[in-house]
Design a protein around this motif. Structure first.
Motif, PDB file in Angstrom:
ATOM      1  N   GLU A 155       6.293   2.491   6.856  1.00 16.90           N
ATOM      2  CA  GLU A 155       7.174   3.617   6.512  1.00 16.90           C
ATOM      3  C   GLU A 155       6.299   4.859   6.606  1.00 16.90           C
ATOM      4  N   LEU A 156       6.457   5.613   7.698  1.00 19.60           N
ATOM      5  CA  LEU A 156       5.501   6.703   7.942  1.00 19.60           C
ATOM      6  C   LEU A 156       6.161   8.079   7.791  1.00 19.60           C
ATOM      7  N   GLY A 157       5.697   9.028   8.559  1.00 23.47           N
ATOM      8  CA  GLY A 157       6.148  10.406   8.345  1.00 23.47           C
ATOM      9  C   GLY A 157       7.469  10.734   9.019  1.00 23.47           C
TER      10      GLY A 157
ATOM     11  N   LYS B 255      -2.000  -1.807  -3.925  1.00 23.04           N
ATOM     12  CA  LYS B 255      -3.008  -0.743  -3.900  1.00 23.04           C
ATOM     13  C   LYS B 255      -2.266   0.594  -3.835  1.00 23.04           C
TER      14      LYS B 255
ATOM     15  N   GLU C 230      -4.690   6.709  -4.676  1.00 22.77           N
ATOM     16  CA  GLU C 230      -5.648   7.147  -5.701  1.00 22.77           C
ATOM     17  C   GLU C 230      -5.332   8.574  -6.158  1.00 22.77           C
TER      18      GLU C 230
ATOM     19  N   ARG D 298      -4.007   2.877  11.770  1.00 16.63           N
ATOM     20  CA  ARG D 298      -5.253   2.162  11.441  1.00 16.63           C
ATOM     21  C   ARG D 298      -4.938   0.812  10.767  1.00 16.63           C
TER      22      ARG D 298
ATOM     23  N   TRP E 117       1.417   8.928  -2.582  1.00 17.98           N
ATOM     24  CA  TRP E 117       1.463   9.583  -3.893  1.00 17.98           C
ATOM     25  C   TRP E 117       2.745  10.344  -4.163  1.00 17.98           C
TER      26      TRP E 117
ATOM     27  N   PHE F 137       3.286  -1.065   4.244  1.00 15.26           N
ATOM     28  CA  PHE F 137       2.537   0.188   4.130  1.00 15.26           C
ATOM     29  C   PHE F 137       3.475   1.375   4.161  1.00 15.26           C
TER      30      PHE F 137
ATOM     31  N   CYS G 100       9.066  12.331   2.625  1.00 17.94           N
ATOM     32  CA  CYS G 100       9.001  11.902   4.025  1.00 17.94           C
ATOM     33  C   CYS G 100      10.301  12.210   4.762  1.00 17.94           C
TER      34      CYS G 100
ATOM     35  N   GLN H 224       8.004   4.185  -4.459  1.00 24.98           N
ATOM     36  CA  GLN H 224       7.468   3.504  -3.271  1.00 24.98           C
ATOM     37  C   GLN H 224       6.857   2.156  -3.630  1.00 24.98           C
TER      38      GLN H 224
ATOM     39  N   GLY I 179       2.937   5.566   4.164  1.00 21.28           N
ATOM     40  CA  GLY I 179       1.914   6.607   4.178  1.00 21.28           C
ATOM     41  C   GLY I 179       1.977   7.401   5.463  1.00 21.28           C
ATOM     42  N   SER I 180       0.824   7.953   5.818  1.00 17.46           N
ATOM     43  CA  SER I 180       0.769   8.846   6.977  1.00 17.46           C
ATOM     44  C   SER I 180       0.765   8.053   8.287  1.00 17.46           C
TER      45      SER I 180
ATOM     46  N   ILE J 130       0.862  -1.191   0.000  1.00 18.82           N
ATOM     47  CA  ILE J 130       0.000   0.000   0.000  1.00 18.82           C
ATOM     48  C   ILE J 130       0.894   1.234   0.000  1.00 18.82           C
ATOM     49  N   THR J 131       0.682   2.113  -0.967  1.00 27.36           N
ATOM     50  CA  THR J 131       1.671   3.176  -1.195  1.00 27.36           C
ATOM     51  C   THR J 131       1.040   4.563  -1.317  1.00 27.36           C
TER      52      THR J 131
ATOM     53  N   GLU K 154       4.647  17.125  10.967  1.00 30.53           N
ATOM     54  CA  GLU K 154       5.045  17.036   9.565  1.00 30.53           C
ATOM     55  C   GLU K 154       4.154  17.965   8.742  1.00 30.53           C
TER      56      GLU K 154
ATOM     57  N   GLU L 191      -9.003  -0.961   3.247  1.00 34.05           N
ATOM     58  CA  GLU L 191      -9.301  -1.685   4.489  1.00 34.05           C
ATOM     59  C   GLU L 191      -9.691  -3.142   4.241  1.00 34.05           C
TER      60      GLU L 191
HETATM   61  P1  NAD Z   1      -2.045   8.192   3.454  1.00 39.02           P
HETATM   62  O1  NAD Z   1      -1.776   7.509   4.738  1.00 39.02           O
HETATM   63  O2  NAD Z   1      -3.242   9.029   3.337  1.00 39.02           O
HETATM   64  O3  NAD Z   1      -2.177   7.104   2.289  1.00 39.02           O
HETATM   65  C1  NAD Z   1      -1.145   6.237   1.925  1.00 39.02           C
HETATM   66  C2  NAD Z   1      -1.732   5.011   1.239  1.00 39.02           C
HETATM   67  O4  NAD Z   1      -2.382   4.226   2.216  1.00 39.02           O
HETATM   68  C3  NAD Z   1      -2.783   5.320   0.191  1.00 39.02           C
HETATM   69  O5  NAD Z   1      -2.711   4.338  -0.809  1.00 39.02           O
HETATM   70  C4  NAD Z   1      -4.067   5.198   0.976  1.00 39.02           C
HETATM   71  O6  NAD Z   1      -5.174   4.932   0.166  1.00 39.02           O
HETATM   72  C5  NAD Z   1      -3.740   4.034   1.895  1.00 39.02           C
HETATM   73  N1  NAD Z   1      -4.445   4.003   3.177  1.00 39.02           N
HETATM   74  C6  NAD Z   1      -4.584   5.016   4.066  1.00 39.02           C
HETATM   75  N2  NAD Z   1      -5.289   4.590   5.137  1.00 39.02           N
HETATM   76  C7  NAD Z   1      -5.579   3.281   4.930  1.00 39.02           C
HETATM   77  C8  NAD Z   1      -6.278   2.298   5.678  1.00 39.02           C
HETATM   78  N3  NAD Z   1      -6.901   2.581   6.841  1.00 39.02           N
HETATM   79  N4  NAD Z   1      -6.366   1.050   5.177  1.00 39.02           N
HETATM   80  C9  NAD Z   1      -5.776   0.750   3.998  1.00 39.02           C
HETATM   81  N5  NAD Z   1      -5.129   1.637   3.232  1.00 39.02           N
HETATM   82  C10 NAD Z   1      -5.022   2.899   3.693  1.00 39.02           C
HETATM   83  O7  NAD Z   1      -0.728   9.000   3.069  1.00 39.02           O
HETATM   84  P2  NAD Z   1      -0.503   9.943   1.807  1.00 39.02           P
HETATM   85  O8  NAD Z   1      -1.164  11.257   2.081  1.00 39.02           O
HETATM   86  O9  NAD Z   1      -0.805   9.241   0.550  1.00 39.02           O
HETATM   87  O10 NAD Z   1       1.093  10.137   1.829  1.00 39.02           O
HETATM   88  C11 NAD Z   1       1.722  11.099   2.578  1.00 39.02           C
HETATM   89  C12 NAD Z   1       2.286  10.512   3.847  1.00 39.02           C
HETATM   90  O11 NAD Z   1       3.143   9.411   3.538  1.00 39.02           O
HETATM   91  C13 NAD Z   1       3.146  11.487   4.599  1.00 39.02           C
HETATM   92  O12 NAD Z   1       2.844  11.431   5.970  1.00 39.02           O
HETATM   93  C14 NAD Z   1       4.561  10.975   4.368  1.00 39.02           C
HETATM   94  O13 NAD Z   1       5.472  11.302   5.341  1.00 39.02           O
HETATM   95  C15 NAD Z   1       4.359   9.531   4.254  1.00 39.02           C
HETATM   96  N6  NAD Z   1       5.454   8.926   3.501  1.00 39.02           N
HETATM   97  C16 NAD Z   1       6.368   8.127   4.160  1.00 39.02           C
HETATM   98  C17 NAD Z   1       7.432   7.592   3.492  1.00 39.02           C
HETATM   99  C18 NAD Z   1       8.429   6.726   4.191  1.00 39.02           C
HETATM  100  O14 NAD Z   1       9.096   5.941   3.522  1.00 39.02           O
HETATM  101  N7  NAD Z   1       8.595   6.808   5.481  1.00 39.02           N
HETATM  102  C19 NAD Z   1       7.579   7.814   2.143  1.00 39.02           C
HETATM  103  C20 NAD Z   1       6.652   8.637   1.503  1.00 39.02           C
HETATM  104  C21 NAD Z   1       5.580   9.173   2.193  1.00 39.02           C
END
Ligand code: NAD
Length: 475
Positions: free
Chosen positions: A246-248, A171, A174, A231, A147, A222, A280, A153, A224-225, A144-145, A380, A209
């Motif tokens: 891999e988060l923020g 996934k 979007e 979650r 944008w 995963f 990130c 990613q 993302g944020s 799960i990645t 962040e 989900e």
């Molecule tokens: P986001 O968490 O909104 O979404 C990331 C991905 O996860 C999307 O594909 C989204 O649809 C999916 N997702 C979100 N919640 C979910 C859930 N409950 N169940 C299943 N899938 C879910 O993040 P974003 O806005 O797309 O990306 C920005 C964030 O990503 C920033 O906080 C940034 O720091 C972080 N990021 C981290 C790294 C890293 O390697 N540490 C790299 C790039 C971005």
């Protein structure tokens, strides 16, 4: 140009999802619709998991050499579309095209190539006393990645997963999904066996989900944020899945008193503003010795002012728009908070850049006299906003750098690599750049504290997708 797609990729074929709903993807520089993608549903996830499960037995028992051959073919198919990938990602994310070619298209190709080389020499067995430890594919993996570096990613997960012998359901975000479709097309062209790689696109409740909760998925990788990561972990825990997060970040660049100031500030500002700050690992806090503060602030403003926002397709542009209206609002809110909490606005601000009426642009912004308790020093922002902070001695610099909930990255600048490395050892971060040294895609990448756990890239990234089995042998 329309990049629209209407099908998802499951079991080696393009299929219309069971719902006809579509998601619009916007070009952040023009605010125009770039195209649409399918909003798949839990029923499509079900099919993708079935396909990945069915393919697992055969794929996980291929030899590493067979997988290398497949991955090399995939690399060739993807490399043939490098320019299209760069242009697509510039259109959906807004990164300047010149950088997109090098980073958004170049980096994933390099990572994939690196995995081909690694896999060819990786030892999947180890003898420990009387045991033979075998490293096997961990199972069906959900990737799960986000944008911001969409294909990088994806490849940082899909390449090691396939190399390990896992089957994959991807996934992508979007918000910037089109390069994932190009990857699926390349997978098809490369002739990977059906079900080994599957792509489903859709919303978090529609696809995200259900995928993370599905009992047939054994591992979730995963990026993302922080909120998303929390979650996902909760949902995955119900069926005891392995999770990599891999988060923020809120990374600090520390300039020591013997650093070459001009070089350090140029490097630090670049490490903050790359991809309009939507990185990130962005070095968003610049820590400088109090006695150098005034000179640093003047130089930082001078350098930051050269990052003129503009059309990402223009050759000279260094700062594109933010990815979406929502992201721009979020960043402008942080700028307002910075001012309200008493930081000095040295450059930029909330007004739109001159001459850019369309597009989600934010001016390069520098705050001075930021203190650790301010919101802009703790959270962040994910925009082109740099926070200048001063410190009295090395201990305080380390304390400030380590003083957030995150621990993803950092930088240290000094006249001596040795001194910088000594300070770097004291930082709680997954990677620390010494004097602007470049990213190494064979070294482990990831965070500590609430930046997540698990590692990507190189052999550590591969091992996230392996499961260890000890065969106890008789003496
Ligand atoms: P986001 O968490 O909104 O979404 C990331 C991905 O996860 C999307 O594909 C989204 O649809 C999916 N997702 C979100 N919640 C979910 C859930 N409950 N169940 C299943 N899938 C879910 O993040 P974003 O806005 O797309 O990306 C920005 C964030 O990503 C920033 O906080 C940034 O720091 C972080 N990021 C981290 C790294 C890293 O390697 N540490 C790299 C790039 C971005």
């Amino acid at each position: 140009m329309s990049l629209s797609r209407s099908e998802v990729y499951i079991d080696g074929a393009w299929r219309r999802p069971l719902s006809a709903e579509l998601i619009e993807v916007l070009n952040p520089a023009t605010e125009q619709v770039l195209g649409t993608i399918p909003a798949a549903t839990a029923a499509d996830v079900e099919q993708a998991v079935s396909a990945a499960t069915a393919a697992f037995a055969a794929w996980s028992t291929t030899t590493p050499a067979e997988r290398v051959t497949h991955l090399r073919t995939l690399h060739r198919c993807l490399a043939a579309r490098a320019e299209e990938i760069a242009q697509t990602i510039t259109a959906e994310v807004g990164m300047p095209l010149k950088l997109s070619r090098r980073i958004q298209a170049g980096l994933p190709l390099a990572v994939l190539e690196n995995y081909c080389a690694l896999l060819a020499g990786y030892d999947f067995e180890e003898r420990i006393g009387t045991s033979l430890v075998v490293k096997e594919a961990a199972g069906v993996a959900a990737c799960i990645t986000p944008w911001n570096y969409p294909l990088h990613q994806v490849i940082a997960k899909v390449a090691p997963a396939l190399a390990a012998g896992c089957t994959v359901i991807l996934k992508p975000s979007e918000v910037a999904p089109f390069s994932a479709f190009i990857l699926a097309e390349a997978v098809h062209e490369a002739g990977l066996p059906p079900g080994v790689f599957n792509l489903v696109t859709g919303t978090i409740p529609g696809v995200g989900e259900p995928l993370v909760s599905h009992p047939g998925v054994e591992l979730v990788s995963f990026t993302g944020s922080l909120a998303g990561g929390r979650r996902v972990t909760e949902l995955a825990a119900r069926t005891v899945k392995r999770v990599t997060l891999e988060l923020g970040g809120k990374s600090a660049a520390i300039i020591l008193d013997d650093a070459d100031l001009a070089t350090a500030i140029k490097g630090a500002v670049g490490a903050c503003f790359i991809n309009s700050g939507q990185t990130c690992t962005a070095h968003t806090r610049l820590l400088v010795p109090e006695q150098l503060y005034d000179r640093t602030a003047a130089l930082a403003v001078e350098i930051a002012a050269t990052y003129l926002p503009g059309d990402p397709t223009a050759e000279q542009t260094r700062l594109g728009p933010l990815v979406s209206a929502a992201q721009r609002e979020r960043v402008l809110d942080y700028i307002r908070k910075g001012t309200a909490e008493g930081a000095e606005l040295l450059l930029g601000g909330v007004e739109p850049p001159a001459g850019l009426e369309r597009g989600y642009y934010v001016r390069p912004t520098v705050f001075g006299r930021v203190t650790p308790e301010m919101t802009i020093a703790r959270e962040e922002i994910f925009g082109p906003v740099l926070a200048l902070m001063s410190y009295r001695d090395e201990d305080e610099a380390v304390r400030i750098a380590n003083g957030t909930i995150y621990g993803l990255a950092a930088g240290v600048w000094s006249g001596s690599d040795e001194r910088a490395t000594r300070v770097a050892r004291r930082l709680r971060a997954g990677q620390v750049d010494i004097n602007g040294a470049p990213f190494n895609l064979a070294a482990p990448f990831g965070g500590c504290k609430q930046s997540g756990y698990g590692r990507e890239l190189g052999k550590y990234g591969l091992e996230e997708f392996l499961c260890l089995k000890s065969l106890q042998l008789r003496e």
